[in-house]
Design a protein around this motif. Structure first.
Motif, short mmCIF file in Angstrom:
data_model
loop_
_atom_site.label_atom_id
_atom_site.label_comp_id
_atom_site.label_asym_id
_atom_site.label_seq_id
_atom_site.Cartn_x
_atom_site.Cartn_y
_atom_site.Cartn_z
N ALA A 104 83.46 -9.28 -87.94
CA ALA A 104 84.53 -8.46 -87.37
C ALA A 104 85.46 -7.94 -88.46
O ALA A 104 85.89 -6.77 -88.44
N THR A 105 85.76 -8.80 -89.42
CA THR A 105 86.65 -8.41 -90.52
C THR A 105 86.03 -7.31 -91.37
O THR A 105 86.70 -6.31 -91.69
N THR A 106 84.76 -7.47 -91.72
CA THR A 106 84.11 -6.47 -92.57
C THR A 106 83.92 -5.14 -91.83
O THR A 106 84.00 -4.07 -92.45
N LEU A 107 83.69 -5.22 -90.53
CA LEU A 107 83.59 -3.97 -89.74
C LEU A 107 84.87 -3.16 -89.85
O LEU A 107 84.85 -1.95 -90.08
N ILE A 108 86.00 -3.84 -89.71
CA ILE A 108 87.30 -3.15 -89.74
C ILE A 108 87.65 -2.69 -91.15
O ILE A 108 88.00 -1.52 -91.37
N ILE A 160 88.94 -9.98 -80.24
CA ILE A 160 89.52 -10.31 -78.93
C ILE A 160 88.62 -11.27 -78.16
O ILE A 160 89.08 -12.26 -77.57
N LEU A 161 87.30 -11.00 -78.18
CA LEU A 161 86.36 -11.87 -77.47
C LEU A 161 86.36 -13.28 -78.07
O LEU A 161 86.29 -14.28 -77.33
N ILE A 162 86.44 -13.37 -79.39
CA ILE A 162 86.46 -14.68 -80.05
C ILE A 162 87.76 -15.40 -79.74
O ILE A 162 87.78 -16.59 -79.42
N TRP A 163 88.89 -14.68 -79.84
CA TRP A 163 90.21 -15.27 -79.58
C TRP A 163 90.32 -15.75 -78.14
O TRP A 163 90.92 -16.80 -77.86
N GLY A 207 87.95 -16.85 -76.36
CA GLY A 207 86.98 -17.90 -76.10
C GLY A 207 85.76 -17.44 -75.35
O GLY A 207 84.92 -18.26 -74.93
N VAL A 208 85.61 -16.13 -75.19
CA VAL A 208 84.44 -15.57 -74.49
C VAL A 208 83.20 -15.68 -75.37
O VAL A 208 82.08 -15.88 -74.88
N LEU A 209 83.40 -15.56 -76.67
CA LEU A 209 82.30 -15.56 -77.61
C LEU A 209 82.59 -16.53 -78.75
O LEU A 209 83.68 -16.50 -79.33
N SER A 210 81.63 -17.38 -79.06
CA SER A 210 81.80 -18.32 -80.17
C SER A 210 81.50 -17.63 -81.49
O SER A 210 80.56 -16.82 -81.57
N PRO A 211 82.24 -17.91 -82.55
CA PRO A 211 81.98 -17.31 -83.86
C PRO A 211 80.58 -17.64 -84.37
O PRO A 211 80.04 -16.95 -85.23
N HIS A 212 80.01 -18.73 -83.84
CA HIS A 212 78.69 -19.17 -84.30
C HIS A 212 77.65 -19.06 -83.17
O HIS A 212 76.67 -19.80 -83.16
N ALA A 213 77.87 -18.13 -82.26
CA ALA A 213 76.96 -17.97 -81.11
C ALA A 213 75.53 -17.81 -81.56
O ALA A 213 75.21 -16.95 -82.38
N GLY A 214 74.65 -18.64 -81.03
CA GLY A 214 73.23 -18.55 -81.31
C GLY A 214 72.77 -19.24 -82.58
O GLY A 214 71.58 -19.43 -82.79
N GLU A 215 73.70 -19.64 -83.45
CA GLU A 215 73.29 -20.17 -84.74
C GLU A 215 72.58 -21.50 -84.63
O GLU A 215 71.59 -21.75 -85.32
N SER A 216 73.08 -22.37 -83.76
CA SER A 216 72.49 -23.70 -83.66
C SER A 216 71.05 -23.66 -83.21
O SER A 216 70.23 -24.51 -83.55
N ALA A 217 70.73 -22.63 -82.42
CA ALA A 217 69.37 -22.52 -81.92
C ALA A 217 68.53 -21.60 -82.79
O ALA A 217 67.33 -21.58 -82.70
#
Length: 290
Positions: A120-124, A274-277, A279-289
């Motif tokens: 998100a940071t690099t996109l902006i 906004i989604l991360i803040w 709690g709708v989306l985890s910063p590490h969504a999908g990584e564990s799997a």
């Protein structure tokens, strides 16, 4: 990875690789939003072979001319001043930074760099940089009430120093969200190159880096949830879609501004935060799997 996932991810790769919005970020975000496993750096690198094949075909005449002149310059001193022969060397020189940093930062590329907050940071941030570079280019091209039109550089003006700067800009795209084309085009515009020249060199410069990266990552196919069939299918989808996009993009930049991409990047980055803040989306969504 299912065949449907591979089709969607191949489509996303083809649509976003040549636009200054970051294909690696969009692959990561597509998987996160859909609740799929993170496709990972290996899948991204291999699927990019498809889009680079589109570059090879689209620029086939330029590439054949450059390769011919470069090989002849190895034995014929009189050819070393030829522009095409020099372009061959400049593509090699510009590829050094991403080659060195890609190997050095391999663990970070496959791990921490895929954090959605960093994306998100690099996109902006890179959206803002692209916007500034685009405005400077537009000012030079249009002049103004108290300014004359300023002639911008073309690839005939490209030298080793600028080639290396382009190369370091390309290396920034090792971080998802930066965008290979976005970083190199921004760098080119800030150095005073025309939009078309910056884009053309950006695409040529990506060829050795992407093909080498894709070949290197082939060994990881078959591990985890990434298998050969869906990966090859995604690569083919990326090729056909990518060819259509590059043809459109090269025409678009001759008359249009990059501002639509700037606005899109910034809004997407803010939306992701906004989604991360929330709690709708985890910063590490999908990584564990993944």
């Amino acid at each position: 990875m299912s065949w449907f996932e591979s089709f969607v991810l191949g489509l996303v790769q083809g649509l976003t690789e040549f636009l200054p919005i970051s294909s690696s970020a969009h692959l990561r975000l597509t998987a996160a939003f859909a609740g799929w496993h993170d496709p990972g750096a290996a899948f991204t690198a291999i699927s990019q072979i498809g889009t680079e094949a589109a570059v090879l075909i689209y620029f086939r005449k330029d590439i054949a001319r450059i390769l011919s002149a470069w090989f002849r310059s190895l034995t014929d001193r009189s050819m070393r001043g030829d522009h095409d022969a020099q372009m061959g060397w400049l593509v090699i020189v510009g590829s050094i930074p991403i080659g060195v940093l890609g190997i050095t930062l391999k663990d970070q590329i496959e791990g921490p760099f895929r954090d959605l907050r960093l994306i998100a940071t690099t996109l902006i941030v890179m959206g803002i940089v692209l916007g500034i570079a685009d405005r400077l280019a537009a000012r030079d091209e249009s002049g103004g009430k108290h300014r004359v039109v300023k002639e911008r550089k073309t690839l005939k003006d490209l030298g080793v120093r600028d080639g290396l700067i382009f190369g370091f800009c390309q290396a920034m795209a090792l971080i998802p969200g930066v965008s290979r084309s976005g970083a190199t085009i921004s760098g080119g515009l800030l150095m005073g190159y025309t939009r078309e020249s910056a884009a053309r060199y950006s695409f040529l410069l990506a060829i050795p880096a992407v093909l080498a990266s894709g070949a290197y990552e082939l060994k990881d196919v078959g591990e985890g949830h990434i298998s050969w069939g869906p990966t090859i299918f995604a690569t083919l989808v990326a090729f056909f879609v990518g060819y259509a996009v590059i043809a459109w993009f090269m025409k678009f930049i001759t008359t249009k501004s990059f501002m639509p991409f700037v606005i899109y990047r910034i809004l997407l980055g803010i939306f992701l935060f906004i989604l991360i803040w929330a709690g709708v989306l985890s910063p590490h969504a999908g990584e564990s799997a993944g």
